[in-house]
Design an enzyme around this catalytic site. Structure first.
Site, mmCIF file in Angstrom:
data_model
loop_
_atom_site.group_PDB
_atom_site.id
_atom_site.type_symbol
_atom_site.label_atom_id
_atom_site.label_comp_id
_atom_site.label_asym_id
_atom_site.label_seq_id
_atom_site.Cartn_x
_atom_site.Cartn_y
_atom_site.Cartn_z
ATOM 1 C CD GLU A 87 0.446 -9.340 1.334
ATOM 2 O OE1 GLU A 87 0.191 -10.490 1.665
ATOM 3 O OE2 GLU A 87 -0.433 -8.459 1.185
ATOM 4 N N PRO A 88 4.601 -5.248 -0.532
ATOM 5 C CG PRO A 88 6.827 -4.579 -0.746
ATOM 6 C CD PRO A 88 5.938 -5.552 -0.013
ATOM 7 N N GLY A 89 3.736 -3.758 -3.667
ATOM 8 C CA GLY A 89 3.673 -3.963 -5.109
ATOM 9 C C GLY A 89 4.162 -2.695 -5.788
ATOM 10 C CE1 TYR A 140 -8.545 2.056 -9.486
ATOM 11 C CE2 TYR A 140 -6.525 2.313 -10.738
ATOM 12 C CZ TYR A 140 -7.481 1.507 -10.163
ATOM 13 O OH TYR A 140 -7.360 0.154 -10.256
ATOM 14 C CB CYS A 165 -13.576 3.886 -30.670
ATOM 15 S SG CYS A 165 -12.592 3.474 -32.084
ATOM 16 C CD GLU A 166 -14.341 4.292 -23.921
ATOM 17 O OE1 GLU A 166 -14.680 3.176 -24.324
ATOM 18 O OE2 GLU A 166 -14.571 4.723 -22.776
ATOM 19 C CE1 TYR A 193 -1.778 -3.386 -8.716
ATOM 20 C CE2 TYR A 193 -0.612 -1.442 -7.938
ATOM 21 C CZ TYR A 193 -1.108 -2.707 -7.714
ATOM 22 O OH TYR A 193 -0.935 -3.309 -6.490
ATOM 23 N N GLY A 202 0.764 -1.238 0.000
ATOM 24 C CA GLY A 202 0.000 0.000 0.000
ATOM 25 C C GLY A 202 0.786 1.275 0.000
ATOM 26 N NE ARG A 210 -2.737 3.108 -11.193
ATOM 27 C CZ ARG A 210 -2.541 4.265 -10.628
ATOM 28 N NH1 ARG A 210 -1.934 5.234 -11.294
ATOM 29 N NH2 ARG A 210 -2.943 4.482 -9.396
HETATM 30 N N1 LLP Z 1 -1.476 -6.984 -0.679
HETATM 31 C C1 LLP Z 1 -2.774 -7.064 -0.967
HETATM 32 C C2 LLP Z 1 -3.606 -8.018 -0.241
HETATM 33 C C3 LLP Z 1 -3.337 -6.242 -1.955
HETATM 34 O O1 LLP Z 1 -4.631 -6.323 -2.209
HETATM 35 C C4 LLP Z 1 -2.521 -5.337 -2.659
HETATM 36 C C5 LLP Z 1 -3.069 -4.475 -3.699
HETATM 37 C C6 LLP Z 1 -1.155 -5.299 -2.343
HETATM 38 C C7 LLP Z 1 -0.660 -6.134 -1.333
HETATM 39 C C8 LLP Z 1 -0.181 -4.394 -3.035
HETATM 40 O O2 LLP Z 1 -0.484 -3.061 -2.815
HETATM 41 P P1 LLP Z 1 0.500 -1.914 -3.362
HETATM 42 O O3 LLP Z 1 1.772 -1.985 -2.578
HETATM 43 O O4 LLP Z 1 0.729 -2.171 -4.802
HETATM 44 O O5 LLP Z 1 -0.271 -0.681 -3.125
HETATM 45 N N2 LLP Z 1 -5.047 -1.181 -9.549
HETATM 46 C C9 LLP Z 1 -4.897 -0.204 -8.491
HETATM 47 C C10 LLP Z 1 -4.262 -0.792 -7.256
HETATM 48 C C11 LLP Z 1 -5.009 -1.957 -6.697
HETATM 49 C C12 LLP Z 1 -4.294 -2.580 -5.524
HETATM 50 C C13 LLP Z 1 -4.933 -3.839 -5.111
HETATM 51 N N3 LLP Z 1 -4.276 -4.509 -4.047
HETATM 52 C C14 LLP Z 1 -4.100 0.975 -9.029
HETATM 53 O O6 LLP Z 1 -3.724 0.982 -10.193
HETATM 54 O O7 LLP Z 1 -3.888 1.948 -8.302
#
Ligand code: LLP
Length: 424
Positions: A281-283, A325, A352-353, A382, A244, A321
């Site tokens: 759990e960073p993404g 959002y 086309c939008e 993402y 997050g 995105r």
């Molecule tokens: N752990 C869990 C259980 C999650 O649901 C998520 C993201 C993460 C970790 C990783 O979160 P991060 O570090 O990436 O913020 N598509 C959206 C983001 C959706 C995130 C969903 N869950 C966007 O483009 O902003």
């Protein structure tokens, strides 16, 4: 009116003598002509730097990369090599990780509605553990146990009732959420006692994730406080406090670095007396800043007194995105990194939008013209993972650059790929 803020570029970005930009030692214009546009260019060193920062800050085996942010086999291998585990939210993500050679016991399965087949696949493959999200999922795990499958280790996903300050669609910690067992109404407690009593699962920990693109470190400390208070009586070995962490996308934004996030979270846990191992759990914070997308400008439409539309050869299919959002991005011309961006235009795609907008109010250099390669930074998270074939637009390729070399890790889709599923 301003130049592009350079902190939005990947770690190894450099300005060349002619004012153009290289990443990983490879000029972006060279990449655009070699691989075509649109193309996602990832700075491999940036990816590795963020992985190392996370592992150094939280400890070995304490960082689980959220593959939903960006996944392909090269990425799965890279994070595995760097010592991270992989959070997979579907059997599809698990399949890609396994097919990259990542051992199943380095993967953690997530998902708010895992099917019986997904659970069976994950248990049979031997994932490290499953984050259980609902009572229905516990029913399914019990059914699988009755089939004679191995007993999986599980953590329970708790919804702590903490409001994260982020976009409504990506906030997950509040009570009104499809995710997890609510702490406030007693479900979380009921889930723990059921899991503890059940012979079908081995309960190893608790999990929460309050949302994505969260900038306030205090939101994480608050979640830690609520979770630590709830978890204390059970004395479980693991506590996962989600991903997050936000990233800066546009001028004026600043996000805490991973090391700062770790300091706030781990300090909070220490002062709360947490004895469990703390996982994250960073993404986004691992991958977002690592990539830029390169496009080619194809059409410039000026409507006097209204605005100028600049259309590129991608759009909502490679970056949904902004539409989903209202997310902001910046743009720059790789041929002139430090150019003043004195012209305001609407950057749009080729779909086309009318909603197919990449940047609503983009600042670009005055001399931008048809044929220019244009780049949007911070597209590593993402973007590719949420790309689509809308309008039967083919997906862009993914290129990794490092030490003066580029390698194509995902090829561009070709037209024939668009009919591979058609049977008639
Ligand atoms: N752990 C869990 C259980 C999650 O649901 C998520 C993201 C993460 C970790 C990783 O979160 P991060 O570090 O990436 O913020 N598509 C959206 C983001 C959706 C995130 C969903 N869950 C966007 O483009 O902003």
């Amino acid at each position: 009116m301003s130049k592009l803020p350079l902190h939005l570029l990947p770690d190894t970005a450099t300005e060349l003598a002619d004012g153009s930009v290289a990443i990983g030692g490879v000029p972006l214009l060279e990449l655009a002509s070699r691989y075509g546009t649109p193309v996602f260019v990832y700075d491999e060193q940036h990816l590795r730097n963020r992985c190392r920062e996370a592992v150094d800050s939280f400890g070995a085996n304490r960082v689980v990369y959220a593959t939903k942010a960006f996944l392909c086999r090269a990425m799965a291998r890279l994070v595995h090599e760097e010592g991270l585990m992989l959070d997979v939210a579907t059997s599809g993500e698990l399949f890609v990780a396994l097919s990259a050679g990542v051992p199943a016991d380095r993967c953690v399965l997530h998902g708010n509605n895992k099917s019986l087949e997904e659970l069976r696949y994950a248990i049979t493959a031997g994932v490290h553990h499953i984050n259980v999200d609902s009572f229905d999922e516990l029913d399914r795990l019990e059914a699988l146990s009755a089939e004679g499958l191995a007993t999986p280790k599980v953590a329970l996903r708790i919804t702590p009732g903490v409001e994260a300050h982020t976009h409504e669609f990506i906030a997950t910690g509040q009570d009104d959420s499809k995710f997890g067992f609510n702490l406030g109404n007693g479900d979380a407690l009921r889930a723990v006692s059921r899991a503890q009593r059940s012979a079908a699962v081995e309960l190893i920990g608790l999990h929460c994730h309050i949302g994505s693109n969260v900038f306030a470190a205090s939101s994480f400390a608050r979640a830690a406080e609520v979770m630590a208070g709830f978890a204390a009586p059970f004395d479980l070995p693991e506590l996962t406090l989600g991903g997050g962490l936000g990233v800066a996308y546009v001028a004026g934004e600043e996000a805490p670095p991973i090391a700062e996030w770790a300091r706030v979270l781990l300090d909070a846990c220490r002062s709360l007396g947490v004895r469990s191992a703390v996982n994250v759990e960073p993404g986004r914070s691992i991958v977002a800043g690592a990539a830029v997308t390169l496009y080619t400008v194809g059409t410039v439409k000026d409507i006097p007194g209204v605005r100028t539309y600049v259309a590129v050869d991608g759009g909502m299919s490679d970056n949904p995105r902004p539409i989903m959002y209202g997310s902001g991005y910046e743009a720059f011309l790789p041929r002139a990194l430090q150019a003043e961006r004195n012209r305001r235009v609407r950057l749009v795609g080729k779909h086309c939008e009318s909603g197919d907008v990449l940047i609503n109010d983009a600042q670009v250099p005055e001399d931008l013209h048809v044929g220019d390669v244009l780049a949007t930074p911070v597209t590593g998270a993402y973007g590719y993972s949420m790309s689509s074939n809308y309008n039967m637009v083919t997906r862009p390729p993914v290129v990794f650059v490092r030490n003066g070399e580029s390698r194509l890790v995902v090829r561009r889709q070709v037209l024939e790929d668009l009919v591979t599923l058609d049977l008639d």
